[in-house]
Design a protein around this motif. Structure first.
Motif, PDB file in Angstrom:
ATOM      1  N   UNK A  19      37.094  54.625  45.066  1.00 25.28           N
ATOM      2  CA  UNK A  19      37.240  54.028  43.734  1.00 25.28           C
ATOM      3  C   UNK A  19      37.698  55.056  42.697  1.00 25.28           C
ATOM      4  N   UNK A  20      37.817  56.315  43.129  1.00 25.65           N
ATOM      5  CA  UNK A  20      38.335  57.346  42.223  1.00 25.65           C
ATOM      6  C   UNK A  20      39.819  57.630  42.450  1.00 25.65           C
ATOM      7  N   UNK A  21      40.383  57.092  43.529  1.00 25.31           N
ATOM      8  CA  UNK A  21      41.822  57.338  43.751  1.00 25.31           C
ATOM      9  C   UNK A  21      42.511  56.112  44.351  1.00 25.31           C
ATOM     10  N   UNK A  22      42.322  55.000  43.671  1.00 26.30           N
ATOM     11  CA  UNK A  22      42.887  53.743  44.182  1.00 26.30           C
ATOM     12  C   UNK A  22      44.418  53.740  44.138  1.00 26.30           C
ATOM     13  N   UNK A  23      45.008  54.422  43.155  1.00 25.11           N
ATOM     14  CA  UNK A  23      46.476  54.395  43.057  1.00 25.11           C
ATOM     15  C   UNK A  23      47.104  55.058  44.278  1.00 25.11           C
ATOM     16  N   UNK A  24      46.627  56.248  44.625  1.00 21.45           N
ATOM     17  CA  UNK A  24      47.261  56.926  45.756  1.00 21.45           C
ATOM     18  C   UNK A  24      46.836  56.276  47.070  1.00 21.45           C
ATOM     19  N   UNK A  25      45.693  55.622  47.085  1.00 22.67           N
ATOM     20  CA  UNK A  25      45.244  55.015  48.323  1.00 22.67           C
ATOM     21  C   UNK A  25      45.845  53.634  48.572  1.00 22.67           C
ATOM     22  N   UNK A  26      45.928  52.825  47.512  1.00 17.13           N
ATOM     23  CA  UNK A  26      46.393  51.446  47.697  1.00 17.13           C
ATOM     24  C   UNK A  26      47.700  51.149  46.973  1.00 17.13           C
ATOM     25  N   UNK A  27      48.164  52.096  46.157  1.00 15.61           N
ATOM     26  CA  UNK A  27      49.395  51.852  45.402  1.00 15.61           C
ATOM     27  C   UNK A  27      49.100  51.291  44.021  1.00 15.61           C
ATOM     28  N   UNK A  28      50.071  51.438  43.124  1.00 14.28           N
ATOM     29  CA  UNK A  28      49.900  50.894  41.776  1.00 14.28           C
ATOM     30  C   UNK A  28      50.332  49.431  41.766  1.00 14.28           C
ATOM     31  N   UNK A  29      50.062  48.738  40.687  1.00  8.76           N
ATOM     32  CA  UNK A  29      50.399  47.328  40.575  1.00  8.76           C
ATOM     33  C   UNK A  29      51.165  47.132  39.283  1.00  8.76           C
ATOM     34  N   UNK A  30      52.275  46.390  39.371  1.00 10.39           N
ATOM     35  CA  UNK A  30      53.096  46.166  38.177  1.00 10.39           C
ATOM     36  C   UNK A  30      52.257  45.528  37.082  1.00 10.39           C
ATOM     37  N   UNK A  34      12.215  41.661  38.817  1.00  8.75           N
ATOM     38  CA  UNK A  34      13.440  42.065  38.134  1.00  8.75           C
ATOM     39  C   UNK A  34      14.515  41.006  38.346  1.00  8.75           C
ATOM     40  N   UNK A  35      15.695  41.244  37.776  1.00  3.52           N
ATOM     41  CA  UNK A  35      16.734  40.213  37.815  1.00  3.52           C
ATOM     42  C   UNK A  35      17.322  40.055  39.211  1.00  3.52           C
ATOM     43  N   UNK A  36      17.641  41.189  39.840  1.00  7.20           N
ATOM     44  CA  UNK A  36      18.393  41.159  41.097  1.00  7.20           C
ATOM     45  C   UNK A  36      17.583  41.798  42.211  1.00  7.20           C
ATOM     46  N   UNK A  37      17.380  41.069  43.298  1.00 10.16           N
ATOM     47  CA  UNK A  37      16.640  41.622  44.424  1.00 10.16           C
ATOM     48  C   UNK A  37      17.533  42.144  45.538  1.00 10.16           C
ATOM     49  N   UNK A  38      18.719  41.541  45.681  1.00  9.75           N
ATOM     50  CA  UNK A  38      19.578  41.911  46.809  1.00  9.75           C
ATOM     51  C   UNK A  38      21.036  41.659  46.470  1.00  9.75           C
ATOM     52  N   UNK A  39      21.907  42.310  47.238  1.00  8.80           N
ATOM     53  CA  UNK A  39      23.347  42.218  46.965  1.00  8.80           C
ATOM     54  C   UNK A  39      24.136  42.149  48.265  1.00  8.80           C
ATOM     55  N   UNK A  40      25.220  41.371  48.254  1.00 12.20           N
ATOM     56  CA  UNK A  40      26.180  41.326  49.357  1.00 12.20           C
ATOM     57  C   UNK A  40      27.227  42.406  49.110  1.00 12.20           C
ATOM     58  N   UNK A  41      27.416  43.277  50.111  1.00  8.21           N
ATOM     59  CA  UNK A  41      28.352  44.389  49.944  1.00  8.21           C
ATOM     60  C   UNK A  41      29.672  44.178  50.681  1.00  8.21           C
ATOM     61  N   UNK A  42      29.746  43.142  51.501  1.00  8.65           N
ATOM     62  CA  UNK A  42      30.892  43.010  52.411  1.00  8.65           C
ATOM     63  C   UNK A  42      32.236  42.911  51.714  1.00  8.65           C
ATOM     64  N   UNK A  43      32.237  42.422  50.477  1.00  4.48           N
ATOM     65  CA  UNK A  43      33.517  42.220  49.779  1.00  4.48           C
ATOM     66  C   UNK A  43      33.782  43.290  48.729  1.00  4.48           C
ATOM     67  N   UNK A  44      33.030  44.387  48.788  1.00  5.19           N
ATOM     68  CA  UNK A  44      33.290  45.490  47.844  1.00  5.19           C
ATOM     69  C   UNK A  44      34.662  46.123  48.092  1.00  5.19           C
ATOM     70  N   UNK A  45      35.026  46.410  49.341  1.00 11.42           N
ATOM     71  CA  UNK A  45      36.321  47.074  49.555  1.00 11.42           C
ATOM     72  C   UNK A  45      37.508  46.178  49.245  1.00 11.42           C
ATOM     73  N   UNK A  46      38.618  46.831  49.020  1.00 12.13           N
ATOM     74  CA  UNK A  46      39.883  46.158  48.805  1.00 12.13           C
ATOM     75  C   UNK A  46      40.397  45.607  50.146  1.00 12.13           C
ATOM     76  N   UNK A  47      40.951  44.411  50.142  1.00 13.29           N
ATOM     77  CA  UNK A  47      41.566  43.866  51.361  1.00 13.29           C
ATOM     78  C   UNK A  47      42.679  42.903  50.934  1.00 13.29           C
ATOM     79  N   UNK A  48      43.694  43.474  50.286  1.00  5.43           N
ATOM     80  CA  UNK A  48      44.734  42.665  49.650  1.00  5.43           C
ATOM     81  C   UNK A  48      45.422  41.735  50.637  1.00  5.43           C
ATOM     82  N   UNK A  49      45.673  42.250  51.833  1.00  2.00           N
ATOM     83  CA  UNK A  49      46.424  41.465  52.819  1.00  2.00           C
ATOM     84  C   UNK A  49      45.678  40.185  53.187  1.00  2.00           C
ATOM     85  N   UNK A  50      44.411  40.315  53.490  1.00  2.00           N
ATOM     86  CA  UNK A  50      43.638  39.158  53.940  1.00  2.00           C
ATOM     87  C   UNK A  50      43.307  38.205  52.795  1.00  2.00           C
TER      88      UNK A  50
END
Lengths: 174, 556
Positions: B116-127, B346-362
């Motif tokens: 998440x600190x180098x998304x441009x070089x990793x995934x490319x920029x977006x117009x 508290x407000x949040x007890x648990x989180x789904x992490x599976x969709x955190x990464x980028x997966x533009x193609x799918x």
């Protein structure tokens, strides 16, 4: 609360002390208790209180469980109008004046007629405000004047002890 | 508490006492520097947290000095979707009390993942966007994440998965209870093969650093914590700064300008003393640290115009206020057969992490998000919102309200948002705040990609609720952001002064003794859980600043 007690409350003396209450918000808890004990209103006249009380009783009706009337929501609204909701006073006085052009006494109407009349004014600021204040009065802490005997909290299963241990619900049992 | 005379040239003035400002104040004061912290909000229950209000009605209608959040009627702001519209009244609000937003926040404390600190070089920029690499890598910032987690007090699971950033030290405290919503999420995850974990939170679960563990009172987000279990800046950091004898906190102190001399160096700040008829006071300082949040930080830079800086301070790039990312969400709700009692804990007890990464193609869009299980509604809030699929008053309302009580679960999603230059904070040409200063104007429409992202997460939320066994499910409508406490990107970091506002150590490119550190420094937005990264950036900035100041040269 039985009907004669409510009638006693509505017939109680008219109030003074609105300014005192306004100056002492949110320390109105004691004042709310006193006002109820005396059957006193700070903002409403007694006839006005009877009309608003009747509207609140249709917004949150008495069924097999207590409604706005038993929860003494009218006292919550009365206090609200001299404290946090003082900016809504005109909405009430204008709304009551409009109501008076529609019925000689809303409180005296049969229930079906009351519901029909309210359906006709549902979109008004007045009705929406009374609706919101009725619900706040059902579910705000009792020291604000309504939710008498925690009637509202009991109905929605809210425990106000503010100190819990897991499991909290049916699905997080070990 | 140490008191400084405003005429005294203190080493540092820090503007803001929240997630970034308190870290800066504490680190600088502990290193021996003189520090004055300017906070426009009230004290809250600083130092007597047991007095924090837990009453829902008075929390909803607080007296002015009891407010914990800014009031859009006084901290006036306006909003428009694009530059062709005239802005109307805005509802943007943020933490506004000693300790800032950390006093009342939900306290989710996720790190950014390394990529998440180098998304441009990793995934490319977006117009049409300003997606770029950060000038700082995950490896450089990792030690500061650890330091922040241990000093502030973060609870969380110690699970190794590529969906969680690698950590040199585990979390210091075990996670909070997952609650019934989290248990249902885990049940659904089994069926759908998703990764679910307990939440990571700045809420301590057992005694830590002299504070008590969470008692699950449930009056959490939006309330101050009466047992000091929420690791806010006001309980975890500021008392340490004050105890050094080098740090003064000034509440009710609203900075209206960072002043500069003829050479372009910051000389101090001019502020209103709100409790003294808004008398104007000038506090002299050798160095200014600006940590006023992702919206007030750019506004103050734009308010600090001078002959030398005609377009606002530190704005030679023209990018102060631009690339605003205020946070997108959306999800779905469902009803379950038995009570969840989400109002406890508290407000949040648990989180789904599976969709955190980028997966533009799918997925057909760029970005991702973190899904959180919730359902917490306090009684008035629940009554006013009303039951699902029922009238808003009368016998049927009451019946449904009682039937649905405590049986609702909601998936709230924290979704990436692309940095777009035309999304911005600037000064409204007409509206003024309660102190007569130009009001903040927010202009924002998310990139079309982000609408696809929101729809994706709404659809996944529906799937998950069905898989968890909900008897009724309803989806949110896609809704674009209009401001909010997660605002980022408005004074972005970078190596090139032409396309960024601060350098990799948060020093303003244009002003050698001005450091800007908070959400405004973000280059890309992460997954809309910004606070842990804000804290880590501040620790890193402070570390640099202490070393540089000790050599007598903070301008390096």
């Amino acid at each position: 609360m039985n009907d004669s007690r409510r009638n006693f409350l509505l017939k109680g003396f008219s109030a003074s002390g609105a300014a005192w209450l306004a100056a002492n918000w949110p320390r109105q808890a004691a004042a709310a208790e006193k006002a109820q004990a005396m059957g006193a209103f700070t903002f409403f006249t007694r006839p006005q209180a009877a009309e608003i009380d009747a509207i609140a009783a249709q917004v949150y009706p008495t069924t097999d469980t207590p409604g706005a009337r038993e929860a003494q929501v009218i006292y919550f609204i009365d206090l609200a109008l001299v404290t946090f909701a003082a900016d809504k006073q005109k909405v009430y006085t204008d709304g009551l004046a409009d109501l008076a052009t529609r019925t000689k006494s809303f409180a005296a109407m049969p229930a079906a007629g009351q519901v029909a009349l309210l359906n006709g004014i549902q979109a008004t600021d007045f009705f929406k405000t009374v609706r919101d204040h009725t619900i706040m009065g059902m579910f705000a802490a009792p020291w604000h004047g309504g939710n008498f005997g925690k009637a509202g909290w009991r109905q929605i299963g809210y425990d106000d002890s503010l100190n819990f241990r897991a499991p909290f619900g049916a699905y997080d049992q070990a | 508490m140490k008191k400084y005379n405003p005429a005294e040239d203190v080493d540092f003035v820090v503007i803001g006492s929240g997630a970034a400002g308190a870290v800066m104040a504490k680190q600088l004061a502990v290193a021996g520097f003189s520090v004055v912290v300017m906070e426009q909000g009230p004290w809250g229950a600083y130092g007597h947290e047991q007095d924090y209000n837990k009453d829902e009605l008075s929390n909803r209608f607080p007296a002015e000095d009891d407010m914990l959040l800014s009031d859009p009627r006084r901290q006036t702001n306006t909003f428009r979707r694009n530059a062709n519209e005239k802005a109307g009244p805005g509802h943007h609000s943020y933490g506004c009390v000693v300790g800032g937003g950390t006093v009342t926040y939900g306290a989710s404390s996720w790190r950014h993942l390394p990529w998440e600190f180098n998304e441009a070089s990793r995934f490319g920029t977006i117009a049409g966007t300003g997606v770029a690499d950060w000038p700082v890598s995950y490896d450089e910032i990792e030690p500061y994440y650890s330091q922040a987690e241990w000093e502030i007090g973060i609870s969380g699971p110690n699970i190794k998965t590529p969906l969680i950033a690698p950590m040199s030290r585990p979390y210091p405290l075990k996670p909070l209870p997952v609650k019934s919503s989290g248990a249902l999420l885990m049940k659904a995850a089994d069926k759908l093969k998703l990764t679910v974990t307990p939440n990571v939170a700045a809420i301590i679960t057992e005694p830590y650093n002299g504070r008590a563990g969470c008692i699950n009172c449930g009056a959490c987000s939006g309330y101050g914590c009466q047992v000091k279990a929420r690791s806010s800046s006001a309980v975890a950091l500021l008392p340490i700064a004050v105890a050094t004898g080098n740090c003064e906190i000034r509440a009710f102190s609203y900075v209206r300008e960072i002043t500069v001399d003829a050479s372009g160096r910051a000389t101090g700040v001019t502020y209103f003393e709100k409790k003294n008829n808004n008398r104007e006071v000038f506090q002299k300082a050798k160095c200014v640290v600006l940590s006023a949040n992702g919206t007030e930080t750019p506004r103050l830079l734009l308010l600090s115009r001078s002959n030398r800086f005609k377009d606002g301070l530190a704005n030679s790039s023209g990018l102060v206020g631009k690339f605003l990312m205020s946070g997108n969400g959306g999800g779905a709700s469902g009803l379950f057969p038995d009570p969840l009692n989400e109002y406890k804990g508290c407000v949040t007890g648990a989180a789904v992490l599976s969709y955190v990464p980028n997966d533009t193609k799918a997925r057909g869009f760029y970005g991702g998000g973190r899904m959180t299980a919730r359902g917490q509604m306090s009684p008035i809030q629940y009554g006013l919102a009303g039951p699902h699929g029922a009238p808003s008053w009368g016998a049927d309302y009451k019946k449904a309200l009682i039937e649905q009580a405590n049986r609702r679960m909601t998936l709230v999603n924290f979704i990436s948002q692309l940095p777009v230059e035309t999304n911005m904070v600037d000064l409204d040409p007409e509206a003024k705040d309660a102190w007569g200063l130009p009001a903040m104007r927010i202009t924002s429409t998310s990139h079309e990609n982000d609408f696809k992202a929101m729809q994706f997460f709404i659809d996944r939320s529906v799937d998950i609720l069905h898989a968890a066994g909900a008897t009724q499910v309803w989806a949110d409508k896609v809704s674009d952001s209009r401001g909010g406490a997660h605002s980022r990107g408005t004074a972005r970091m970078g190596n090139d002064p032409r396309v960024s506002v601060v350098n990799k150590y948060h020093r303003a490119h244009d002003v050698p003794n001005l450091f800007v550190v908070d959400g405004s420094s973000f280059v890309t937005g992460g997954r809309n859980h910004p606070t842990m990264t804000i804290s880590a950036l501040a620790y890193r900035c402070a570390d640099h600043l202490v070393k540089a100041a000790r050599t007598g040269n903070i301008t390096i």
